[in-house]
Design a protein around this motif. Sequence first.
Motif, PDB file in Angstrom:
ATOM      1  N   THR A   1       0.847  -1.210   0.000  1.00 33.87           N
ATOM      2  CA  THR A   1       0.000   0.000   0.000  1.00 33.87           C
ATOM      3  C   THR A   1       0.879   1.257   0.000  1.00 33.87           C
ATOM      4  O   THR A   1       0.900   1.994  -0.985  1.00 33.87           O
TER       5      THR A   1
ATOM      6  N   HIS B   1       1.200  -5.246  12.150  1.00 36.57           N
ATOM      7  CA  HIS B   1       1.460  -6.097  10.992  1.00 36.57           C
ATOM      8  C   HIS B   1       2.023  -7.433  11.468  1.00 36.57           C
ATOM      9  O   HIS B   1       2.948  -7.455  12.293  1.00 36.57           O
TER      10      HIS B   1
ATOM     11  N   SER C   1      -4.334   0.686   3.417  1.00 34.03           N
ATOM     12  CA  SER C   1      -5.262  -0.443   3.477  1.00 34.03           C
ATOM     13  C   SER C   1      -6.679   0.004   3.843  1.00 34.03           C
ATOM     14  O   SER C   1      -6.884   1.024   4.498  1.00 34.03           O
TER      15      SER C   1
ATOM     16  N   GLY D   1      -8.749   7.826  13.491  1.00 34.03           N
ATOM     17  CA  GLY D   1      -8.015   8.466  12.389  1.00 34.03           C
ATOM     18  C   GLY D   1      -8.928   9.182  11.413  1.00 34.03           C
ATOM     19  O   GLY D   1      -8.510  10.118  10.731  1.00 34.03           O
TER      20      GLY D   1
HETATM   21  O1  TXA Z   1      -1.790   0.486   4.376  1.00 33.91           O
HETATM   22  C1  TXA Z   1      -1.714   0.776   5.570  1.00 33.91           C
HETATM   23  O2  TXA Z   1      -2.613   0.521   6.369  1.00 33.91           O
HETATM   24  C2  TXA Z   1      -0.418   1.460   6.043  1.00 33.91           C
HETATM   25  C3  TXA Z   1       0.727   0.469   5.869  1.00 33.91           C
HETATM   26  C4  TXA Z   1       2.025   0.978   6.445  1.00 33.91           C
HETATM   27  O3  TXA Z   1       0.371  -0.780   6.415  1.00 33.91           O
HETATM   28  N1  TXA Z   1      -0.523   1.888   7.407  1.00 33.91           N
HETATM   29  C5  TXA Z   1      -1.334   2.934   7.776  1.00 33.91           C
HETATM   30  O4  TXA Z   1      -1.281   3.238   9.110  1.00 33.91           O
HETATM   31  O5  TXA Z   1      -2.028   3.548   7.002  1.00 33.91           O
HETATM   32  P1  TXA Z   1      -1.828   4.597   9.739  1.00 33.91           P
HETATM   33  O6  TXA Z   1      -1.331   4.599  11.124  1.00 33.91           O
HETATM   34  O7  TXA Z   1      -1.411   5.759   8.895  1.00 33.91           O
HETATM   35  O8  TXA Z   1      -3.385   4.412   9.767  1.00 33.91           O
HETATM   36  C6  TXA Z   1      -4.000   3.578  10.736  1.00 33.91           C
HETATM   37  C7  TXA Z   1      -5.488   3.737  10.699  1.00 33.91           C
HETATM   38  C8  TXA Z   1      -5.934   5.037  11.314  1.00 33.91           C
HETATM   39  O9  TXA Z   1      -7.025   5.569  10.586  1.00 33.91           O
HETATM   40  C9  TXA Z   1      -6.354   4.589  12.715  1.00 33.91           C
HETATM   41  O10 TXA Z   1      -7.272   5.452  13.322  1.00 33.91           O
HETATM   42  C10 TXA Z   1      -6.963   3.218  12.414  1.00 33.91           C
HETATM   43  O11 TXA Z   1      -6.101   2.678  11.438  1.00 33.91           O
HETATM   44  N2  TXA Z   1      -6.957   2.356  13.600  1.00 33.91           N
HETATM   45  C11 TXA Z   1      -5.899   1.784  14.204  1.00 33.91           C
HETATM   46  N3  TXA Z   1      -6.272   1.083  15.295  1.00 33.91           N
HETATM   47  C12 TXA Z   1      -7.608   1.215  15.394  1.00 33.91           C
HETATM   48  C13 TXA Z   1      -8.590   0.730  16.309  1.00 33.91           C
HETATM   49  N4  TXA Z   1      -8.252  -0.019  17.358  1.00 33.91           N
HETATM   50  N5  TXA Z   1      -9.893   1.066  16.103  1.00 33.91           N
HETATM   51  C14 TXA Z   1     -10.239   1.827  15.039  1.00 33.91           C
HETATM   52  N6  TXA Z   1      -9.354   2.325  14.126  1.00 33.91           N
HETATM   53  C15 TXA Z   1      -8.056   2.024  14.310  1.00 33.91           C
END
Ligand code: TXA
Length: 324
Positions: free
Chosen positions: A30, A62, A175, A223
């Motif tokens: 991604t 991951h 993703s 997010g």
């Molecule tokens: O493609 C991807 O997902 C990339 C690659 C590096 O794997 N990672 C990514 O991570 O986009 P980040 O941190 O930029 O986005 C993470 C998203 C955020 O919108 C966050 O709020 C959501 O995932 N998220 C994480 N843990 C969560 C949870 N427990 N409940 C709801 N949303 C969650």
Amino acid sequence: MPILPADDQGIASAAASLRAGRPVALPTETVYGLACDARSDQAVAAVYALKGRPTFNPLIVHVDSLAAAEAIVEFDPLSRRLAERFWPGPLTLVLPRRRDCAVSWLVSAGLDTLAVRVPAHPVALRLLRAAAIPLAAPSANLSGRLSPTRVEHVDLGDDALAVLDGGACAVGVESTVLRVVAGQAWLLRPGGLARQQIEPIAGPLQRAVSDEGHDPRAPRSPGQLLAHYAPQRPVRLEATTVAADEALLAFGPQPLAGAGATLNLSPRGDTTEAAAHLFAYLRALDREPFQGIAVMAIPPEGLGEAIRDRLQRAAVGSAAGEAG
Ligand code: TXA
Ligand code: MG
């Protein structure tokens, strides 16, 4: 920033850094991620600090397999079917933490759920197997900036940070994030796996955040409340005309005429191709000396839903500036 080739030595060196608690940037299918040992409070805190990310916005964990995911979260039947069908791949599932889950509470910002995925990039999978630990990895950009889809776009202002080189990211948007509640799948973030692929298995997806705002019945998705992906210049959506002092992000076989500079996301009008180019083209146009970036309409089909989501955030973010 030391760029490590993705050979045996580069992978071994990255794995050793991660196991010692040091973050490493890695390619996924991604976008590039900023990875660290998900079990280590200190390593996770370092990742939030490097990104300048607010600690109420949780990270994705991951792992290299469904079995490894089952060691940290509890699967309901629909989430398991989705994992079996789409992992490795650009699908993140939000699931309850297991009671004995070793992942740091900082990763999930104190929530009792964890976002988990198995990335499809061969370099990410090799690194996960070599390190043999779950890796928390947000996108490898400063909070509020565009996600990196090429190794040279990883810039976190830390000269010591090692970056594994995996070439250009094939998918190009982050993703898709899903959460199943009582057998119903909620789309928390549209992304690299299209709704049309998921719905035959999960049924119609509910949108937690839509044009009408946040659905009060939706599970939390921290997010999604934030403006993101801000280019420096103002972004103008659904453009049907363009001025000579604007740069144009075009889509399809008939790009608008008259722009100061034009990049076409997909001359043949394919949303999968457009997603792969999106962040690199926004970056390139942002460097041009024009007043703003006009963007032609993108159809909502396929990866169009994710592209439209990111562009809307870019339009808000370039005006306001926020976090991700
Ligand atoms: O493609 C991807 O997902 C990339 C690659 C590096 O794997 N990672 C990514 O991570 O986009 P980040 O941190 O930029 O986005 C993470 C998203 C955020 O919108 C966050 O709020 C959501 O995932 N998220 C994480 N843990 C969560 C949870 N427990 N409940 C709801 N949303 C969650
Ligand atoms: Mg991000």
